[in-house]
Design a protein around this motif. Sequence first.
Motif, short mmCIF file in Angstrom:
data_model
loop_
_atom_site.label_atom_id
_atom_site.label_comp_id
_atom_site.label_asym_id
_atom_site.label_seq_id
_atom_site.Cartn_x
_atom_site.Cartn_y
_atom_site.Cartn_z
N ALA A 23 0.65 -1.15 -0.14
CA ALA A 23 0.40 -0.24 -0.13
C ALA A 23 0.64 0.87 0.06
N ALA A 24 1.91 0.91 0.47
CA ALA A 24 3.09 2.46 0.24
C ALA A 24 3.52 2.84 -0.25
N MET A 25 4.02 2.08 -1.80
CA MET A 25 4.09 2.26 -3.02
C MET A 25 3.13 2.20 -3.74
N ALA A 26 2.21 1.82 -3.80
CA ALA A 26 1.33 0.76 -4.90
C ALA A 26 1.44 2.60 -6.05
N ILE A 27 0.89 3.42 -5.51
CA ILE A 27 0.55 4.49 -6.83
C ILE A 27 1.65 4.89 -6.90
N GLN A 28 2.70 5.25 -6.49
CA GLN A 28 3.99 5.41 -7.39
C GLN A 28 5.16 4.01 -8.38
N PHE A 29 3.80 3.06 -8.19
CA PHE A 29 4.83 1.82 -8.40
C PHE A 29 4.08 1.65 -10.19
N LYS A 30 2.60 2.43 -9.68
CA LYS A 30 1.29 2.73 -10.80
C LYS A 30 1.92 3.98 -11.49
N GLU A 31 2.35 5.24 -11.06
CA GLU A 31 3.13 5.96 -11.73
C GLU A 31 4.60 5.31 -12.74
N ASP A 32 5.62 5.03 -11.48
CA ASP A 32 6.41 4.09 -13.10
C ASP A 32 6.30 3.14 -13.80
N MET A 33 5.90 2.62 -12.91
CA MET A 33 4.98 1.14 -14.69
C MET A 33 4.74 2.29 -15.70
N ARG A 34 3.58 3.39 -15.62
CA ARG A 34 3.17 4.07 -16.60
C ARG A 34 4.27 4.82 -17.59
N ARG A 35 4.89 4.91 -16.91
CA ARG A 35 6.30 5.76 -17.59
C ARG A 35 6.98 5.38 -18.54
N GLU A 36 7.47 3.86 -17.72
CA GLU A 36 8.26 3.13 -18.05
C GLU A 36 7.11 2.19 -19.49
N THR A 37 5.93 2.14 -19.42
CA THR A 37 5.64 1.14 -20.42
C THR A 37 5.03 2.43 -21.28
N ASP A 38 4.56 3.09 -21.48
CA ASP A 38 4.14 4.69 -21.78
C ASP A 38 4.11 4.42 -23.15
N SER A 39 4.99 3.73 -24.08
CA SER A 39 5.83 3.39 -25.16
C SER A 39 6.56 2.07 -25.66
N GLY A 40 6.04 1.10 -26.77
CA GLY A 40 7.38 0.01 -25.66
C GLY A 40 7.07 -1.09 -27.37
N THR A 41 7.10 -2.23 -26.12
CA THR A 41 6.97 -3.59 -27.33
C THR A 41 5.09 -4.29 -26.74
N SER A 65 -2.23 -1.53 -14.02
CA SER A 65 -0.35 -1.83 -14.97
C SER A 65 -0.93 -2.32 -15.91
N MET A 66 -1.54 -3.94 -16.48
CA MET A 66 -1.84 -4.42 -16.94
C MET A 66 -3.02 -3.81 -17.91
N LYS A 67 -4.24 -3.61 -17.01
CA LYS A 67 -4.60 -2.21 -18.40
C LYS A 67 -4.37 -1.69 -18.81
N GLN A 68 -3.70 -0.49 -18.47
CA GLN A 68 -3.26 0.31 -18.65
C GLN A 68 -2.23 0.76 -19.94
N LEU A 69 -2.01 -1.13 -20.12
CA LEU A 69 -1.06 -1.29 -21.52
C LEU A 69 -2.55 -1.30 -22.44
N GLY A 70 -3.71 -1.98 -22.75
CA GLY A 70 -4.75 -1.80 -23.20
C GLY A 70 -4.90 -3.91 -23.36
N ASP A 71 -5.76 -3.54 -24.23
CA ASP A 71 -5.81 -4.76 -25.01
C ASP A 71 -4.77 -5.36 -26.21
N ASN A 72 -3.73 -4.29 -26.72
CA ASN A 72 -2.90 -5.43 -27.83
C ASN A 72 -1.62 -5.52 -27.09
N ARG A 73 -1.02 -5.25 -26.01
CA ARG A 73 -0.01 -5.25 -25.27
C ARG A 73 -0.52 -6.54 -23.97
N LYS A 74 0.92 -6.66 -23.85
CA LYS A 74 0.45 -7.71 -22.43
C LYS A 74 1.35 -7.65 -21.90
#
Length: 112
Positions: A23-41, A65-74
Amino acid sequence: MGLTSTTTGVTQIITVHSDRIDAAMAIQFKEDMRRETDSGTDRVVLDLAGVEFIDSSGLGAIVASMKQLGDNRKLDLAGPQPVVEKVFRLTRMDTVFRLFATLDDALSATAD
């Protein structure tokens, strides 16, 4: 929360550099994941080898984070410690994510 990202072939590998996703780092994790996966494979492998504990907030952050990737990414998960893997199995999230024992196992598997 520390995440690093590398790309090998058609797979982006995100490594978690924290022993907890809670819980202490969940929000930061989501933000970091969004930034890292914003564009990519189309396939992202989250390397959880260093994570020793995850709670429901951490699990929710990974799902978000999985949902943020969208339907075309895994999003696949690699190297979960036994305690972390147990959380995924108890919550039946192992039916949502593909879990691989090691990063090498994940990389040698097809993207399906």
